[in-house]
Design a protein around this motif. Structure first.
Motif, PDB file in Angstrom:
ATOM      1  N   PHE A  72      -6.169   1.105  -0.109  1.00  0.00           N
ATOM      2  CA  PHE A  72      -6.676   1.409   1.223  1.00  0.00           C
ATOM      3  C   PHE A  72      -8.186   1.647   1.270  1.00  0.00           C
ATOM      4  CE2 PHE A  72      -2.191   2.533   1.702  1.00  0.00           C
ATOM      5  CZ  PHE A  72      -1.914   2.050   2.966  1.00  0.00           C
ATOM      6  N   ALA A  73      -8.739   2.165   0.215  1.00  0.00           N
ATOM      7  CA  ALA A  73     -10.115   2.677   0.234  1.00  0.00           C
ATOM      8  C   ALA A  73     -11.123   1.627   0.701  1.00  0.00           C
ATOM      9  CB  ALA A  73     -10.500   3.189  -1.150  1.00  0.00           C
ATOM     10  N   ALA A  93      -2.610   6.311   6.038  1.00  0.00           N
ATOM     11  CA  ALA A  93      -3.533   5.224   5.692  1.00  0.00           C
ATOM     12  C   ALA A  93      -4.983   5.701   5.788  1.00  0.00           C
ATOM     13  CB  ALA A  93      -3.293   4.035   6.608  1.00  0.00           C
ATOM     14  N   ARG A  94      -5.290   6.460   6.816  1.00  0.00           N
ATOM     15  CA  ARG A  94      -6.665   6.971   6.978  1.00  0.00           C
ATOM     16  C   ARG A  94      -6.995   7.975   5.860  1.00  0.00           C
ATOM     17  NH1 ARG A  94      -8.736   4.832  11.378  1.00  0.00           N
ATOM     18  NH2 ARG A  94      -7.520   4.522  13.290  1.00  0.00           N
ATOM     19  N   GLU A  95      -6.051   8.837   5.543  1.00  0.00           N
ATOM     20  CA  GLU A  95      -6.273   9.810   4.469  1.00  0.00           C
ATOM     21  C   GLU A  95      -6.486   9.111   3.128  1.00  0.00           C
ATOM     22  OE1 GLU A  95      -2.890  12.321   4.605  1.00  0.00           O
ATOM     23  OE2 GLU A  95      -3.458  13.286   6.503  1.00  0.00           O
ATOM     24  N   GLY A 148       0.796  -1.220   0.000  1.00  0.00           N
ATOM     25  CA  GLY A 148       0.000   0.000   0.000  1.00  0.00           C
ATOM     26  C   GLY A 148       0.826   1.265   0.000  1.00  0.00           C
ATOM     27  N   PHE A 149       2.108   1.142   0.407  1.00  0.00           N
ATOM     28  CA  PHE A 149       3.000   2.291   0.437  1.00  0.00           C
ATOM     29  C   PHE A 149       4.120   2.105  -0.585  1.00  0.00           C
ATOM     30  CE2 PHE A 149       1.287   2.216   4.787  1.00  0.00           C
ATOM     31  CZ  PHE A 149       0.806   3.516   4.875  1.00  0.00           C
ATOM     32  N   LEU A 202       7.525   7.939   1.880  1.00  0.00           N
ATOM     33  CA  LEU A 202       6.439   7.014   1.558  1.00  0.00           C
ATOM     34  C   LEU A 202       5.262   7.739   0.926  1.00  0.00           C
ATOM     35  CD1 LEU A 202       6.342   4.883   4.845  1.00  0.00           C
ATOM     36  CD2 LEU A 202       7.436   4.264   2.689  1.00  0.00           C
ATOM     37  N   ASN A 203       4.621   7.059  -0.014  1.00  0.00           N
ATOM     38  CA  ASN A 203       3.396   7.574  -0.612  1.00  0.00           C
ATOM     39  C   ASN A 203       2.343   6.473  -0.601  1.00  0.00           C
ATOM     40  OD1 ASN A 203       1.882   9.630  -2.011  1.00  0.00           O
ATOM     41  ND2 ASN A 203       2.048   8.353  -3.839  1.00  0.00           N
TER      42      ASN A 203
END
Length: 522
Positions: free
Chosen positions: A364-365, A389-391, A330-331, A357-358
């Motif tokens: 994640f969605a 992660a939340r964003e 995810g990153f 990290l991006n």
């Protein structure tokens, strides 16, 4: 935590060539993960002359074709620095050098816990000048002081082993050391508990046998060296043109290698003290799986497992396999940003996390995500990652650590000098979760962590785990820990005052000031 290497070449033509420095530089590049603050090489050529290049920065920034060509000689030592004791100033880049007796260069990985006592001895009894706050310079001068006691015009191997016994008697802490005596040879030795790693290998050619010593086996492996052997606790090697001499200088104490080498510092393709870092991290994933089940109960709450690249990737993969939960990346990591843990300043660590990290929203969605990292130290990186992660759209964010809670300072060369900086100190797991913004935090148990390493070398009965337990194998007083904490606070205050002073400078005055600093460094 630093990276060190040394080389001794058998080809007589290398006395006037730069092959030794080229190989040292390549080896330091392999060890770059162990230190990004400074790099240095010292070589020895014809007539015992030393050639040196060292500066702040990465290996690729410090060395180029021009300065490597000037580093001639058949033997040499190299170092990549990560600041622990002392500061990150240019003056503390290693290796260090003294001209008396004989001409000695030295580099060191670790930390001495009785530096104040050693400084007092050098000042009042040995009358040797120490120019920096680095304990590596103390080590060098203690060795030089004992070597000077021989009073000889030329020393032999037994003289050196005798001097090293004096070093062992005086120096306390965790250390792996390489040194070089002008025109004589290379020396390598390790602390009596084997806390810091050191490995030696050989490479046979038509002229004889080349030798290399390094912090990790991967450095030797990539340069074609074989027949690796870990330097034993309390053991020393002396490599000369005539022979390789080995001696157990002091009785080995309880062998306790630093377990953080396997959790974080070591490269996965290294074998340290007979333990594959890669396999140890796989085993950490299996142990962590049991804790995830115990903490979360129903695994239906977790949709996907994601590592925090790169160190935790192996552990996360095995955790995913063991739990039967989807693994995703995810990153995405920017490979050109350094490791945040070994950056010398908290503000630098915080600012670099998002540059490093991006997060990819498509992974994640709408998902409940279990993030896996090698450890949670200060919590700076973890908090930023949970927020990212939340964003990116995660519904729930669980955070798993391959290491147990870190609650105590490390005094053997890792930048964890005060408990107050460690997020787990004085907090429960739920309180840590609140502090970093996670729905839950799952820690590895210490028993499982030790078992995941020990299973690959059962001759090691225990590891250096003071950051988890507060038990120090060399014995540390509360007064020493208090001094460390106060020193850390003073350094932080000084940095803030310096930063505020620079911020208040008028533009012209500031530029002149910075130019002056630059000139002082060159």
């Amino acid at each position: 935590m630093c990276g060190i290497n040394a080389i001794f070449l058998s080809d007589p033509d290398t006395v006037t060539s730069c092959r030794a420095s080229a190989e040292l530089c390549e080896g330091l590049g392999v060890l770059q993960h162990r230190g990004q603050d400074a790099a240095g090489i010292v070589t020895c050529g014809k007539g015992g002359r030393f050639y040196q290049c060292k500066a702040n920065g990465m290996v690729r920034d410090v060395f180029n074709q021009h300065n490597l060509t000037s580093l001639i000689g058949y033997m040499g030592i190299g170092h990549v620095r990560y600041p622990t004791a002392g500061t990150s100033s240019h003056s503390e880049a290693q290796p260090f050098y003294v001209n008396s007796p004989y001409g000695i260069a030295l580099a060191h990985n670790g930390n001495l816990t009785n530096a104040a006592e050693l400084k007092n001895f050098l000042d009042h009894e040995s009358h040797r000048h120490v120019n920096t706050d680095s304990d590596s310079e103390l080590l060098l001068n203690i060795f030089a002081s004992h070597l000077q006691k021989t009073g000889k015009f030329r020393v032999n191997e037994e003289d050196i082993f005798t001097a090293l016994r004096g070093v062992y008697e005086m120096c306390s802490g965790g250390y792996a050391v390489i040194a070089m005596i002008a025109g004589f040879g290379v020396i390598a030795f390790r602390d009596p508990h084997g806390i810091r790693p050191l490995v030696i290998g050989e490479r046979v050619n038509e002229h004889g046998t080349d030798y290399m010593v390094a912090s990790e086996s991967v450095c030797l492996d990539q340069l074609g060296f074989t027949n690796f052997r870990d330097v034993k606790p309390g053991e020393a090697y002396i490599i000369t043109k005539e022979k390789v001499s080995v001696q157990q200088c002091v009785p080995a104490q309880k062998f306790t290698p630093c377990i953080f080498e396997y959790v974080y510092f070591g490269r996965p393709d290294s074998i340290i003290d007979g333990i594959s870092v890669y396999r140890a991290r796989l085993a950490m994933g299996e142990g962590l799986a049991n804790q995830v089940i115990k903490k979360l109960g129903s695994l239906s709450e977790v949709d996907v497992i994601m590592p925090v690249p790169d160190t935790s990737r192996i552990c996360a993969l095995q955790l995913s396999y063991k739990l039967g939960i989807l693994y995703r990346e995810g990153f995405i990591k920017n490979a050109y940003v350094g490791r945040t843990f070994i950056m010398p300043d908290q503000n630098l660590r915080r600012a670099s996390v998002r540059r490093k990290l991006n997060a990819m929203p498509m992974e994640f969605a709408g998902k409940n995500v279990l993030l896996v990292d090698d450890s949670i130290v200060r919590g700076t990186t973890s908090k930023e990652i949970v927020q990212m992660a939340r964003e990116a759209g995660a519904k729930k964010v669980f955070f798993a650590s391959a290491a147990p809670p870190l609650r105590y300072p490390n005094v053997y060369g890792i930048d964890m000098p005060t408990s107050s900086e460690l997020i787990a100190f004085g907090r429960t797991e739920d309180e840590v979760a609140d502090a970093i913004g996670a729905d839950a935090v799952i820690y590895q148990t210490l028993d499982d962590l030790v078992a995941s390493c020990r299973k690959f070398n059962k001759s090691i009965s225990d590891f250096e785990t003071s950051v988890f337990t507060g038990d120090y194998v060399t014995g540390i007083t509360k007064e020493y820990l208090n001094e460390l904490e106060e020193g850390r606070r003073a350094a932080t205050r000084a940095k803030k005052e310096l930063s505020n002073g620079i911020d208040r400078m008028p533009p012209k005055m500031g530029s002149e000031k910075m130019l002056g600093l630059h000139n002082n460094r060159t």
